[in-house]
Motif scaffolding. Structure first.
Motif, PDB file in Angstrom:
ATOM      1  N   TRP A  10      19.076   1.925   3.916  1.00 36.48           N
ATOM      2  CA  TRP A  10      18.015   1.232   3.184  1.00 36.48           C
ATOM      3  C   TRP A  10      16.750   2.088   3.116  1.00 36.48           C
ATOM      4  N   GLY A  11      16.453   2.790   4.219  1.00 38.76           N
ATOM      5  CA  GLY A  11      15.295   3.683   4.209  1.00 38.76           C
ATOM      6  C   GLY A  11      15.453   4.809   3.200  1.00 38.76           C
ATOM      7  N   LEU A  12      16.677   5.349   3.108  1.00 36.36           N
ATOM      8  CA  LEU A  12      16.941   6.409   2.138  1.00 36.36           C
ATOM      9  C   LEU A  12      16.827   5.890   0.707  1.00 36.36           C
ATOM     10  N   LEU A  13      17.321   4.671   0.479  1.00 35.89           N
ATOM     11  CA  LEU A  13      17.215   4.078  -0.860  1.00 35.89           C
ATOM     12  C   LEU A  13      15.759   3.934  -1.276  1.00 35.89           C
ATOM     13  N   ALA A 139      19.901  -8.914   8.694  1.00 37.21           N
ATOM     14  CA  ALA A 139      19.860  -8.609   7.266  1.00 37.21           C
ATOM     15  C   ALA A 139      18.510  -8.013   6.918  1.00 37.21           C
ATOM     16  N   VAL A 140      18.539  -6.995   6.079  1.00 33.63           N
ATOM     17  CA  VAL A 140      17.300  -6.332   5.708  1.00 33.63           C
ATOM     18  C   VAL A 140      16.461  -7.254   4.827  1.00 33.63           C
ATOM     19  N   SER A 141      15.135  -7.074   4.891  1.00 31.65           N
ATOM     20  CA  SER A 141      14.240  -7.806   4.000  1.00 31.65           C
ATOM     21  C   SER A 141      14.289  -7.147   2.622  1.00 31.65           C
ATOM     22  N   THR A 142      14.967  -7.806   1.690  1.00 34.69           N
ATOM     23  CA  THR A 142      15.083  -7.236   0.348  1.00 34.69           C
ATOM     24  C   THR A 142      13.723  -7.143  -0.334  1.00 34.69           C
ATOM     25  N   VAL A 143      12.833  -8.057   0.011  1.00 35.61           N
ATOM     26  CA  VAL A 143      11.487  -8.014  -0.572  1.00 35.61           C
ATOM     27  C   VAL A 143      10.762  -6.749  -0.132  1.00 35.61           C
ATOM     28  N   PHE A 246       5.794 -12.088  -4.432  1.00 32.52           N
ATOM     29  CA  PHE A 246       5.705 -13.437  -3.872  1.00 32.52           C
ATOM     30  C   PHE A 246       6.918 -14.272  -4.293  1.00 32.52           C
ATOM     31  N   THR A 247       7.295 -14.146  -5.560  1.00 35.92           N
ATOM     32  CA  THR A 247       8.458 -14.890  -6.065  1.00 35.92           C
ATOM     33  C   THR A 247       9.728 -14.467  -5.358  1.00 35.92           C
ATOM     34  N   LEU A 248       9.909 -13.160  -5.169  1.00 33.64           N
ATOM     35  CA  LEU A 248      11.095 -12.653  -4.479  1.00 33.64           C
ATOM     36  C   LEU A 248      11.184 -13.161  -3.036  1.00 33.64           C
ATOM     37  N   SER A 249      10.016 -13.271  -2.393  1.00 34.58           N
ATOM     38  CA  SER A 249      10.008 -13.687  -0.992  1.00 34.58           C
ATOM     39  C   SER A 249      10.192 -15.191  -0.820  1.00 34.58           C
TER      40      SER A 249
END
Length: 251
Positions: A10-13, A139-143, A246-249
């Motif tokens: 995820w960090g690389l992405l 799970a990673v925070s997608t936001v 904000f919407t994503l979160s």
């Protein structure tokens, strides 16, 4: 898959967005108002992520005192590092050179290294919190990932355009952003493995430190670049980015 491997991925992405922006900024003549607008949008996205993801999480974990102390500590640490780098030629590292130019190496010796260190200073806190976010529920925070990715594109774009105008070659430009993407991967892994072994209150404080550093970075480097060419539109564009995050979160 081991969690630390996932954190690194995820960090690389998120860090790869810097390279994407660098390619665009170095090879394509992007209009200045577009760069500024995307920078303003990215600043809004990051501010929302810091508010509702990072500081909110730190507060829920340990209360107001660690969250506040960490935020102030992060802002102080970032500001101190930024002052040191500014004196060595990295003050305008996110500027693309329309009104304020990055210095060339002949104009200020050591400014190339300062620019690289400045990019590292800006990127590491963002990547660290990506790794930390995996600690909650696995799970990673997608936001957070989305916010970092979206904000990294204009950062890489604007800064690399400024590097090109300062006479720095493609090897230097893409080498810097590739190294920062790699450093972000390592920071995400360390955030997950090292920070994950610490007490909850310390994890909260570290998250708040990253939040403070990111907020200071937004105010010091992203907003000034955006304001120069968006002026009255900067408020609307920044709020749009804030609202998206904000919407994503909350979905």
């Amino acid at each position: 898959m081991a969690q630390w491997v996932e954190a690194g991925g995820w960090g690389l992405l998120a860090g790869s967005a810097l390279l994407l922006g660098a390619v665009l900024g170095y090879t394509v003549r992007v209009p200045q108002w577009v760069v500024a607008s995307v920078m303003a949008f990215g600043a809004g996205v990051l501010m929302s992520a810091v508010s509702f993801e990072l500081l909110g999480e730190a507060y829920d974990q340990a209360g107001l005192a660690p969250a506040a102390a960490g935020t102030i500590g992060g802002a102080l640490a970032y500001t101190a590092g930024n002052v040191w780098l500014a004196r060595r030629g990295a003050r305008h590292r996110k500027r693309s050179g329309h009104r304020r130019r990055q210095p060339s190496e002949s104009q200020q010796a050591g400014s190339g290294l300062a620019l690289a260190l400045g990019a590292l200073l800006d990127g590491v806190p963002e990547s660290t919190v990506i790794g930390v976010s995996l600690l909650e529920g696995g799970a990673v925070s997608t936001v957070t990932v989305a916010a970092v990715f979206i904000s990294n594109v204009p950062e890489g774009l604007s800064s690399s355009a400024g590097m090109r105008r300062a006479g720095r070659g493609p090897g230097y430009v893409f080498g810097v952003w590739g190294a920062i993407a790699a450093a972000g991967t390592v920071a995400a892994v360390l955030g997950n493995t090292v920070v994950g072994q610490l007490p909850t209150a310390v994890v909260a404080a570290v998250t708040a430190v990253a939040a403070g550093a990111i907020l200071a970075m937004i105010a010091d480097t992203m907003i000034p670049e955006a304001f120069e060419d968006t002026h009255l539109a900067i408020g609307l564009i920044t709020v749009s980015g804030f609202l998206l995050s904000f919407t994503l979160s909350h979905t």
